[in-house]
Design a protein around this motif. Structure first.
Motif: not given
Length: 207
Positions: A105-110
Motif C-alpha cells: 500500500v503506497e501513495r497514489l500517483e496523481a
C-alpha cells in the motif's frame, strides 16, 4: 453479522448500511462473536499503521486469519482492505499488514491527492460483488494510498482472485474477491444505492 470495532472506521455507517440490506448486525470487538458470525466486516479509516495497531490490540489480525482458514467470509473496507496486504508505506515508514495478499500500500500517483469523490471501476465480468450493477456505476472513494500493483502469482491449484481496478492518476486496486475474503477500497456504505447493491450481493454470497 459482526462489524469489527478496533478503534478505526465508520462503524455506525457500516452498521446502518448493512441493516438497510437486511443484515442483523452487531458492532463489537469481542473475539468469539467475530469468529462465530456468519460474516465479519472490517472497516478502516486513517493511517495504515494506526489501523494495524488497533487491529492487533483486539486480536483482529488473528481473528481474520482464523476465519479465513475455516472458509468463513470477511469483507474489508477502505483501510480495512489495505491492511489485508503485506505492508503499507506512509511518510517513509513501513508497517507490516495481515499478509493475506502480497503487495504494498503506497501513495497514489496523481496530481490531486487525496482521491476524494465518486469514481467508476473496472470489474471482472464474473464478479459476484458487482453483479447487476452497470459498468458506469460510481462508488465513493476517500484515500491517499492504495495498491498500485497486483503481486499475487497465478496458481495452478487455486482459482485466481477477481481484481477490480479504478483510475486516479494511475490504476489502483479498487476491490478484490478471493474465496471467503472480499474487500473494497471505496466505501460501499457511502455509495448510495450502488453500494447497497454491492453489500446485498456480498450478503447473498454468504449462503
Amino acid at each position: 453479522m459482526v462489524v469489527l470495532d478496533y478503534g478505526s472506521g465508520n462503524l455506525r455507517s457500516a452498521e446502518r448500511a448493512l441493516q438497510r440490506v437486511g443484515a442483523d448486525v452487531e458492532v463489537t470487538a469481542d473475539v468469539q462473536a467475530a469468529l462465530d458470525a456468519d460474516g465479519l466486516v472490517v472497516p478502516g479509516v486513517g493511517a495504515f499503521a494506526a489501523c494495524m495497531a488497533g487491529l492487533k490490540g483486539v486480536r483482529g489480525d488473528r481473528t481474520i486469519g482464523t476465519r479465513l482458514a475455516g472458509g468463513r467470509p470477511v469483507l474489508g473496507i477502505c483501510v480495512g482492505m489495505q491492511i489485508l496486504f503485506g505492508r503499507g508505506i506512509e511518510h517513509g515508514v513501513e508497517t507490516g499488514g495481515c499478509g493475506e495478499w502480497p503487495g504494498t500500500v503506497e501513495r497514489l500517483e496523481a496530481d490531486v491527492v487525496p482521491h476524494m469523490g465518486w469514481n467508476t471501476v473496472k470489474a471482472p465480468d464474473d464478479s459476484v460483488l458487482f453483479a447487476g450493477l452497470p459498468a458506469d456505476a460510481r462508488f465513493y472513494f476517500v484515500h491517499s494510498y492504495g495498491v498500485r500493483t497486483w503481486e499475487l502469482e497465478p496458481s495452478e491449484i487455486l482459482a485466481p482472485p477477481l481484481v477490480t481496478w479504478a483510475t486516479h492518476g494511475s490504476d489502483f486496486v479498487a476491490a478484490v474477491e478471493n474465496g471467503p475474503l472480499s474487500a473494497t477500497q471505496f466505501h460501499p456504505e457511502k455509495s448510495g444505492d450502488v453500494g447497497a447493491t454491492l453489500l446485498e450481493n456480498w450478503l447473498k454470497s454468504l449462503g
